[in-house]
Design a protein around this motif. Structure first.
Motif, short mmCIF file in Angstrom:
data_model
loop_
_atom_site.label_atom_id
_atom_site.label_comp_id
_atom_site.label_asym_id
_atom_site.label_seq_id
_atom_site.Cartn_x
_atom_site.Cartn_y
_atom_site.Cartn_z
N GLN A 1 0.82 -1.22 0.00
CA GLN A 1 0.00 0.00 0.00
C GLN A 1 0.85 1.27 0.00
N GLY A 2 2.18 1.10 -0.03
CA GLY A 2 3.08 2.25 -0.04
C GLY A 2 3.46 2.76 1.32
N ASN A 3 3.08 2.06 2.39
CA ASN A 3 3.42 2.48 3.74
C ASN A 3 4.86 2.12 4.06
N GLN A 4 5.61 3.06 4.57
CA GLN A 4 7.01 2.83 4.89
C GLN A 4 7.13 1.91 6.10
N LEU A 5 8.01 0.92 5.99
CA LEU A 5 8.19 -0.07 7.05
C LEU A 5 9.40 0.26 7.91
N GLN A 6 9.47 -0.36 9.07
CA GLN A 6 10.61 -0.18 9.95
C GLN A 6 11.11 -1.55 10.41
N GLY A 7 12.43 -1.66 10.56
CA GLY A 7 13.02 -2.89 11.09
C GLY A 7 13.33 -2.74 12.57
N ASP A 8 13.85 -3.78 13.16
CA ASP A 8 14.14 -3.78 14.59
C ASP A 8 15.28 -2.82 14.95
N GLN A 9 16.35 -2.85 14.16
CA GLN A 9 17.53 -2.03 14.46
C GLN A 9 17.64 -0.81 13.55
N LEU A 10 16.95 -0.85 12.41
CA LEU A 10 17.17 0.16 11.38
C LEU A 10 15.84 0.59 10.79
N GLN A 11 15.53 1.86 10.86
CA GLN A 11 14.36 2.33 10.15
C GLN A 11 14.57 2.04 8.67
N ARG A 12 13.54 1.55 8.00
CA ARG A 12 13.67 1.11 6.63
C ARG A 12 13.72 2.29 5.67
N ARG A 13 14.59 3.23 5.98
CA ARG A 13 14.85 4.37 5.11
C ARG A 13 16.34 4.61 5.16
N ILE A 14 16.98 4.57 4.01
CA ILE A 14 18.44 4.66 3.94
C ILE A 14 18.82 5.82 3.03
N LYS A 15 19.75 6.63 3.47
CA LYS A 15 20.28 7.69 2.63
C LYS A 15 21.47 7.11 1.87
N THR A 16 21.40 7.12 0.55
CA THR A 16 22.43 6.53 -0.28
C THR A 16 23.04 7.61 -1.17
N ASN A 17 23.86 7.21 -2.13
CA ASN A 17 24.30 8.15 -3.16
C ASN A 17 23.83 7.71 -4.54
N GLY A 18 22.83 6.81 -4.56
CA GLY A 18 22.26 6.36 -5.83
C GLY A 18 21.21 7.33 -6.34
N GLU A 19 21.02 7.32 -7.65
CA GLU A 19 20.02 8.19 -8.26
C GLU A 19 19.10 7.36 -9.16
N ASP A 20 18.97 7.74 -10.44
CA ASP A 20 18.03 7.03 -11.31
C ASP A 20 18.73 5.86 -12.00
N GLU A 21 19.04 4.85 -11.20
CA GLU A 21 19.64 3.63 -11.73
C GLU A 21 19.22 2.46 -10.83
#
Length: 272
Positions: free
Chosen positions: A47-67
């Motif tokens: 449904q598009g709801n953001q999930l969370q893990g036990d140790q890590l919120q399931r949101r990561i800041k990366t350096n990836g773009e449109d690939e």
């Protein structure tokens, strides 16, 4: 099968926490990892709801773009590239980020995990050079795929990678403006350059019948090919509300997930 009757919209959902949908990785449970063109990577439900893990919120800041810089392994772990540190990371079952593959002086920009044997395929660039490297499931290097012959280079910018059911490696290459396909041993098979003068391939996937599906930025459609590169027809051409499909993936039930450039929605279709 006529393209007008070949595709049916099943559902659509908005994704929160990203600015667009540039790449989708789907795990066996149906959860999705979604990245945008602004270095955000999140995990969501259907449904598009953001999930969370036990140790890590399931949101990561990366350096990836449109690939296609992330993929789900056979064991359910996520792998994603870090082009600046020149590594492929993995997220463990305990939600820790660890270094998985070091790529030396090559920048990893795309990654794919084989559904056949668990091998990891990594697209890399170094200056004007580019290659695909195959690693086994534990991260040991197996093969570099770089040249068509002694002179011609295969790749320019391997932005998205997928694997067909026959083991072919299919790469969407922005620089070559082509889909470049080699067999599992790295020997060149064919290139596909679209149906019109302009063709800019984006996200790519394959399905259970061996079709290759690739997004075309210029044509705002998805090109469907057979496994030998023969064009079959266009999906989503001139469909209402569809503009510049950016990424595609297919689940085990042959549902087609489509993310669009500069939109935060995922649309699911039936097309077989």
């Amino acid at each position: 099968m006529h393209p007008a009757s070949a595709i049916t919209k099943v559902r659509e959902f908005s994704v929160y926490g990203v600015e667009s949908v540039s790449h989708i990785s789907l795990d066996q449970s149906g959860k999705l990892w979604i990245s945008d063109n602004n270095e955000n990577l999140i995990q969501t439900d259907q449904q598009g709801n953001q999930l969370q893990g036990d140790q890590l919120q399931r949101r990561i800041k990366t350096n990836g773009e449109d690939e296609g810089y992330h993929a789900v392994k056979q064991d359910g772990e996520l792998v994603f590239t870090d082009r600046y540190k020149r590594v492929v990371n993995r997220i463990t079952v305990n939600n820790y980020i660890v270094k998985f593959i070091k790529t030396g002086d090559w920048e990893p920009i795309s990654v794919y995990s084989s559904h056949i044997n668990g091998d990891i395929l990594v697209g890399m660039v170094k200056g004007k050079k580019a290659k695909i490297t195959r690693y086994n499931k534990t991260g040991d290097k197996i093969l570099d795929i770089q040249k068509k012959n002694l002179i011609q280079r295969l790749y320019g910018e391997p932005h998205y990678i997928t694997e067909n059911q026959n083991g072919d490696i299919c790469v969407s290459d922005n620089d070559k403006e082509a889909v470049v396909v080699v067999n599992k041993s790295g020997h060149y098979r064919f290139s596909y350059r679209g149906q019109q003068e302009k063709f800019l391939p984006q996200g790519i996937c394959t399905d259970a019948l061996g079709h290759i599906l690739v997004c075309d930025f210029y044509d705002s459609s998805i090109h469907l090919l057979d496994q030998d590169g023969q064009f079959l027809f266009l999906l989503l051409k001139e469909q209402p509300g569809v503009s510049s499909p950016q990424c595609v993936c297919v689940d085990k039930d042959d549902n087609l997930y489509v993310g669009k450039n500069m939109h935060t929605t995922v649309t699911v279709y039936k097309y077989l």
